[in-house]
Design an enzyme around this catalytic site. Sequence first.
Site, PDB file in Angstrom:
ATOM      1  N   GLU A 155       0.404  -0.952   0.245  1.00  0.00           N
ATOM      2  CA  GLU A 155       0.297  -0.137  -0.140  1.00  0.00           C
ATOM      3  C   GLU A 155       0.750   0.975  -0.447  1.00  0.00           C
ATOM      4  OE1 GLU A 155      -2.157  -3.237   2.356  1.00  0.00           O
ATOM      5  OE2 GLU A 155       0.042  -2.098   2.554  1.00  0.00           O
ATOM      6  N   TYR A 207       7.513   2.464  -7.437  1.00  0.00           N
ATOM      7  CA  TYR A 207       7.126   1.675  -7.918  1.00  0.00           C
ATOM      8  C   TYR A 207       6.432   0.919  -9.307  1.00  0.00           C
ATOM      9  CZ  TYR A 207       7.019   1.419  -2.744  1.00  0.00           C
ATOM     10  OH  TYR A 207       6.702   1.742  -1.296  1.00  0.00           O
TER      11      TYR A 207
END
Length: 166
Positions: free
Chosen positions: A122, A134
């Site tokens: 998350e 990411y």
Amino acid sequence: MTAVARPHPHPSEADGPFEQFIYAPMVMADLDAVYAIEQVVYPHPWSRGNFVDSLAAGYSAWTLRDGAELLGYFLLMGVLDEAHLLNVSVAAPRQGQGIGRYLLGKVGACARGLGAHSVLLEVRPSNQRALAVYARHGFVEIGRRKNYYPAHDGLREEAIVMRFSL
């Protein structure tokens, strides 16, 4: 489950400019340095107790050092055939040098060692730098969690849930 390993001063040729760094399991003696980084890099950092509990639970927790200097760390929880990246951080003065990408590579290797087929995490939508790292690493958004993170003035911020297939 925690992978048991010795420190790796020269992990592999594929580590390139990072080969001089020491990649080793996180231990209780690391927590002062880990907690110090955490306080600087996050607006709502983990407590020292979160780290103590994670180590006690046996989560895979790793550090990356340049000599005595802690560069970064991550904590990974294996659940069946998935791994959940609980925390990954790079010391503020060392951000932007590829250390985060390097640690994400180590996260993938660690997750494979746990028998995982994917890594979940998350991230705050406001953390644009992490989202970019990411995405470049191959994580894709798979959902959102409303009111997940504490925010300023008692408000809450949603979380973007991302997955990386191994």
